[in-house]
Design an enzyme around this catalytic site. Structure first.
Site, PDB file in Angstrom:
ATOM      1  N   ASP A  32      -2.653   0.893   6.901  1.00  0.00           N
ATOM      2  CA  ASP A  32      -1.824   0.661   5.709  1.00  0.00           C
ATOM      3  C   ASP A  32      -1.350  -0.786   5.648  1.00  0.00           C
ATOM      4  O   ASP A  32      -1.192  -1.353   4.571  1.00  0.00           O
ATOM      5  CB  ASP A  32      -0.601   1.599   5.720  1.00  0.00           C
ATOM      6  CG  ASP A  32      -0.988   3.038   5.968  1.00  0.00           C
ATOM      7  OD1 ASP A  32      -1.196   3.770   4.999  1.00  0.00           O
ATOM      8  OD2 ASP A  32      -1.107   3.415   7.154  1.00  0.00           O
ATOM      9  N   GLU A  71      -1.627  -1.576  -4.979  1.00  0.00           N
ATOM     10  CA  GLU A  71      -2.936  -0.988  -5.222  1.00  0.00           C
ATOM     11  C   GLU A  71      -2.817   0.045  -6.340  1.00  0.00           C
ATOM     12  O   GLU A  71      -1.873   0.835  -6.370  1.00  0.00           O
ATOM     13  CB  GLU A  71      -3.436  -0.328  -3.942  1.00  0.00           C
ATOM     14  CG  GLU A  71      -4.859   0.126  -4.003  1.00  0.00           C
ATOM     15  CD  GLU A  71      -5.336   0.654  -2.663  1.00  0.00           C
ATOM     16  OE1 GLU A  71      -5.663   1.854  -2.602  1.00  0.00           O
ATOM     17  OE2 GLU A  71      -5.376  -0.130  -1.692  1.00  0.00           O
ATOM     18  N   ASP A 106       0.885  -1.162   0.000  1.00  0.00           N
ATOM     19  CA  ASP A 106       0.000   0.000   0.000  1.00  0.00           C
ATOM     20  C   ASP A 106       0.925   1.215   0.000  1.00  0.00           C
ATOM     21  O   ASP A 106       1.420   1.631   1.050  1.00  0.00           O
ATOM     22  CB  ASP A 106      -0.901  -0.012   1.233  1.00  0.00           C
ATOM     23  CG  ASP A 106      -1.825   1.188   1.282  1.00  0.00           C
ATOM     24  OD1 ASP A 106      -2.287   1.634   0.218  1.00  0.00           O
ATOM     25  OD2 ASP A 106      -2.082   1.699   2.393  1.00  0.00           O
TER      26      ASP A 106
END
Length: 176
Positions: free
Chosen positions: A157, A83, A20
Site C-alpha cells: 500500500d 487512485e 492508496d
C-alpha cells in the site's frame, strides 16, 4: 478544479500527497519536489484501530479521516493524489467500501482547500513501470529504485501511494 492548479505541486518546492485508500490499511506518501527531482518526506500506513470482523464502519472511516488530516496538517502538501476506484463486477461490495475510504480523503483535502487528482491504477502503473499490469512486487521494486530508497516500501500500500504521487509528478513535467 483546474488541472493546472493541481499540477503546481510538480514545481520545485511543492509537496504531493499520494494515497492508496483502504478501510483496513491506507497507504500514504508525501513526496517533495526539489530541484533534483522528487524526494520522499514520509511514507507509511494508516491502520484502522478496529478489527475488520467486528469493526463498526463509521469507526473505520473515522480512522482513515483522522489519519489523513494529521498527515495533511504535518506536511502541508499542495496536491493530493488518490487512485481512482476500480469496481470489478464480481466484487461490488469492495468497490462500495473503497468509496467510503476515498470519500473521507476527498473531504479531508477539501477542508484544507487542496486540489485532489485521481488516476486509474493502470495509468499509474504504466507511467511508473511502463506496463499497465505491473504486479505489486514490480511496483515496490520500481519505487525503491526510482526514489533511491534503502529498502522496499512495505506494505505494498505504501508503494502504491508513492507511485500515485510520483505519477502526478511525472504528468506535471510533461510538456503541455
Amino acid at each position: 478544479m483546474s488541472g493546472l492548479s493541481a499540477l503546481n505541486a510538480s514545481r520545485p518546492g511543492g509537496r504531493i500527497l499520494g494515497i492508496d485508500p483502504g478501510l483496513q490499511i491506507t497507504g500514504y506518501a508525501v513526496v517533495e519536489v526539489g530541484a533534483r527531482g522528487p524526494v520522499v518526506c514520509e511514507a507509511g500506513v494508516i491502520r484502522s484501530t478496529e478489527n475488520r470482523s467486528s469493526a463498526d464502519l463509521a469507526q473505520r472511516v473515522r480512522s482513515v479521516y483522522t489519519g489523513i488530516v494529521e498527515v495533511i496538517e504535518q506536511f502541508q502538501p499542495q496536491a493530493v493524489v488518490v487512485e481512482q476506484l476500480y469496481a470489478h463486477y464480481q466484487h461490488p461490495r469492495t468497490a462500495i467500501l473503497m468509496g467510503h475510504a476515498r470519500g473521507v480523503v476527498f473531504l479531508a483535502a477539501a477542508e484544507k482547500d487542496l486540489p485532489v487528482v485521481s488516476y486509474n491504477a493502470t495509468s499509474i502503473k504504466k507511467t511508473i513501470t511502463g506496463h499497465g499490469r505491473a504486479s505489486k512486487g514490480q511496483m515496490q521494486i520500481t519505487m525503491q529504485r526510482e526514489l533511491g530508497l534503502a529498502k522496499l516500501p512495505e506494505p505494498p500500500d505504501v508503494a502504491d501511494a508513492l507511485a500515485a504521487a510520483l505519477c502526478h509528478y511525472y504528468v506535471g513535467k510533461r510538456p503541455a
